[in-house]
Design a protein around this motif. Structure first.
Motif, PDB file in Angstrom:
ATOM      1  N   GLY A 198       0.635  -1.221   0.019  1.00 57.25           N
ATOM      2  CA  GLY A 198       0.041   0.105   0.103  1.00 57.25           C
ATOM      3  C   GLY A 198       0.802   1.184  -0.057  1.00 57.25           C
ATOM      4  O   GLY A 198       0.616   2.264  -0.664  1.00 57.25           O
ATOM      5  N   GLU A 199       1.903   1.131   0.677  1.00 56.58           N
ATOM      6  CA  GLU A 199       2.992   2.480   0.611  1.00 56.58           C
ATOM      7  C   GLU A 199       3.539   2.411  -0.597  1.00 56.58           C
ATOM      8  O   GLU A 199       3.746   3.650  -1.080  1.00 56.58           O
ATOM      9  CB  GLU A 199       3.909   2.218   2.140  1.00 56.58           C
ATOM     10  CG  GLU A 199       4.700   3.343   2.536  1.00 56.58           C
ATOM     11  CD  GLU A 199       5.781   3.130   3.526  1.00 56.58           C
ATOM     12  OE1 GLU A 199       5.722   2.123   4.104  1.00 56.58           O
ATOM     13  OE2 GLU A 199       6.525   3.812   3.620  1.00 56.58           O
ATOM     14  N   GLU A 240      -5.107   1.927   7.413  1.00 60.80           N
ATOM     15  CA  GLU A 240      -5.813   2.780   6.530  1.00 60.80           C
ATOM     16  C   GLU A 240      -4.842   3.577   5.814  1.00 60.80           C
ATOM     17  O   GLU A 240      -3.927   4.216   6.306  1.00 60.80           O
ATOM     18  CB  GLU A 240      -6.603   3.705   7.259  1.00 60.80           C
ATOM     19  CG  GLU A 240      -7.734   4.551   6.235  1.00 60.80           C
ATOM     20  CD  GLU A 240      -8.522   5.808   7.004  1.00 60.80           C
ATOM     21  OE1 GLU A 240      -9.482   5.654   7.322  1.00 60.80           O
ATOM     22  OE2 GLU A 240      -7.584   6.792   7.076  1.00 60.80           O
ATOM     23  N   LEU A 241      -4.900   3.537   4.594  1.00 61.50           N
ATOM     24  CA  LEU A 241      -4.182   4.327   3.492  1.00 61.50           C
ATOM     25  C   LEU A 241      -4.800   5.529   2.702  1.00 61.50           C
ATOM     26  O   LEU A 241      -5.449   5.094   1.993  1.00 61.50           O
ATOM     27  CB  LEU A 241      -3.211   3.356   2.513  1.00 61.50           C
ATOM     28  CG  LEU A 241      -2.532   2.334   3.407  1.00 61.50           C
ATOM     29  CD1 LEU A 241      -2.102   1.177   2.453  1.00 61.50           C
ATOM     30  CD2 LEU A 241      -1.042   2.709   3.732  1.00 61.50           C
ATOM     31  N   MET A 271      -7.592  -2.011   5.352  1.00 62.58           N
ATOM     32  CA  MET A 271      -7.547  -3.270   5.412  1.00 62.58           C
ATOM     33  C   MET A 271      -7.284  -3.714   6.789  1.00 62.58           C
ATOM     34  O   MET A 271      -6.862  -2.966   7.579  1.00 62.58           O
ATOM     35  CB  MET A 271      -5.709  -3.708   4.830  1.00 62.58           C
ATOM     36  CG  MET A 271      -5.701  -3.669   3.155  1.00 62.58           C
ATOM     37  SD  MET A 271      -3.975  -3.924   2.862  1.00 62.58           S
ATOM     38  CE  MET A 271      -3.399  -2.475   3.290  1.00 62.58           C
ATOM     39  N   VAL A 272      -8.163  -4.861   7.118  1.00 58.29           N
ATOM     40  CA  VAL A 272      -8.066  -5.662   8.420  1.00 58.29           C
ATOM     41  C   VAL A 272      -7.327  -6.967   8.501  1.00 58.29           C
ATOM     42  O   VAL A 272      -7.718  -7.710   7.293  1.00 58.29           O
ATOM     43  CB  VAL A 272      -9.659  -5.661   9.057  1.00 58.29           C
ATOM     44  CG1 VAL A 272      -9.740  -6.101  10.340  1.00 58.29           C
ATOM     45  CG2 VAL A 272     -10.534  -4.250   8.932  1.00 58.29           C
ATOM     46  N   ALA A 286      -0.593   7.399   6.086  1.00 60.69           N
ATOM     47  CA  ALA A 286      -0.986   5.931   6.620  1.00 60.69           C
ATOM     48  C   ALA A 286      -1.381   5.846   8.060  1.00 60.69           C
ATOM     49  O   ALA A 286      -0.632   6.529   8.728  1.00 60.69           O
ATOM     50  CB  ALA A 286       0.058   4.999   6.220  1.00 60.69           C
ATOM     51  N   SER A 287      -2.763   5.379   8.485  1.00 64.30           N
ATOM     52  CA  SER A 287      -2.923   5.503   9.862  1.00 64.30           C
ATOM     53  C   SER A 287      -3.133   3.749  10.226  1.00 64.30           C
ATOM     54  O   SER A 287      -3.679   2.938   9.632  1.00 64.30           O
ATOM     55  CB  SER A 287      -4.283   5.898  10.156  1.00 64.30           C
ATOM     56  OG  SER A 287      -4.278   7.249   9.484  1.00 64.30           O
TER      57      SER A 287
END
Lengths: 143, 113
Positions: free
Chosen positions: A50-51, A75-76, A136-137, A63-64
Motif C-alpha cells: 500500500g505504501e 488505512e492508507l 485493510m483489516v 497511513a494510519s
C-alpha cells in the motif's frame, strides 16, 4: 495492551528510496507488542504494498494503523488521481505504474492482488480527481 | 544449509552480517520482481540481480535473512547500512542468477514450499 495503539505516518511521495519506512516501523511495533509472526508478516506485506502504491501512483499520503489485541487495521489515504476501473486494477498483471517504479521491481500489477491475498478484509474507496482510501483489516488466524 | 556453506559454494563476497553465517537456509527465492517476492516468498534467502533499497525493504517484510546479488551487482553503502540495521546478511557473487540458483539446487536447497 490498551484498546488500540494508533500510529500515523506521512508518506512522502517524492522519495522512492525511502518508501517502506512506515511499514518498517509498523512491523517493528507489531513484533515488539508480541503479535503472532504470521500476522506480523501479512500486515507488513499489506502495508508495504500500500505504501509503495501511494508513492508510485498518488504522490504520497497518510497511513494510519490501529493495533488491537488480535487484529491490525491499516488505512492508507491519498489525494491521488483515483482508480478509474477498480475491477481492472484488482486483476493480477494489470498496472499503470511508471518506468521508474518498474525499474525498482514493482509495477507488475501485483500490489492490490497481494493486499487482497493477505488481508482478511480489504475495502477501497476511490474517486477520480479526489483520491483513494484503502482500508485493510488483518486478524490473528491462530486465535 | 548454513549461509557460510552457501557463500563458499557460490564463491560470494560477504558485505555484512558475519554473525549470521551459521544461520540455516532451507528455502530460497530467486527474483528481480519484488512484488513476486512479496506475494510468494516464504524462504530465508533471496537471490536477485536488482539493486536498490526496496530490495532490502522487501526482504525485511517477508523475513528474509540473507540476500545474494548475482553478477557482481554491488549495493551502495546506504543499502548495506539498511541491511545491517535490519540484521540481514548481504553477499555479492560473480555468477548469474541462473547459475547461482542451479548450484544451490544441486546441493539440496529448494524454492518456496
Amino acid at each position: 495492551m490498551p484498546d488500540a495503539i494508533r500510529m500515523t505516518f506521512n508518506v512522502d511521495g517524492d522519495d522512492f528510496a525511502a518508501a517502506g519506512t512506515a511499514s518498517s516501523e509498523v512491523k517493528r511495533a507489531l513484533k515488539q507488542l508480541g503479535m503472532p509472526p504470521e500476522l506480523v508478516k501479512r500486515a507488513a506485506i499489506c502495508m508495504y504494498e500500500g505504501e509503495i502504491n501511494m508513492v508510485i501512483h498518488a504522490d504520497g499520503g497518510v497511513a494510519s494503523v490501529a493495533i488491537r489485541p488480535g487484529s491490525v487495521e491499516i488505512e492508507l489515504r491519498d489525494r491521488g488521481p483515483g482508480i478509474p476501473d477498480l475491477e481492472l486494477a484488482m486483476q493480477e498483471g494489470y498496472s499503470t505504474a511508471s518506468e521508474q517504479a518498474r525499474n525498482l521491481g514493482f509495477g507488475a500489477g501485483m500490489g492490490l492482488p497481494n493486499m487482497k491475498r493477505y488481508a482478511d478484509e480489504l475495502k477501497i474507496d476511490t474517486k477520480i480527481g479526489v483520491g483513494t482510501t484503502v482500508t485493510m483489516v488483518l486478524r490473528d488466524r491462530t486465535r | 544449509m548454513r549461509i557460510r556453506e552457501i557463500q563458499k559454494l557460490i564463491d560470494a563476497r560477504l558485505l555484512c552480517g558475519e554473525h549470521l553465517l551459521d544461520e540455516e537456509i532451507h528455502n530460497v527465492c530467486g527474483s528481480d520482481l519484488m512484488s513476486d517476492v512479496l506475494a510468494f516468498s516464504n524462504g530465508q534467502m533471496l537471490i536477485t540481480g536488482l539493486v536498490n533499497p526496496q530490495v532490502i525493504r522487501t526482504a525485511e517484510m517477508v523475513d528474509i535473512r540473507c540476500i545474494v546479488f548475482a553478477r557482481d551487482k554491488t549495493p551502495d553503502a546506504g543499502m548495506i547500512e539498511l541491511a545491517r540495521e535490519k540484521d540481514m546478511a548481504v553477499m555479492t557473487c560473480r555468477g548469474s542468477m541462473f547459475d547461482v540458483c542451479g548450484v544451490l539446487y544441486q546441493h539440496g536447497l529448494r524454492g518456496e514450499e
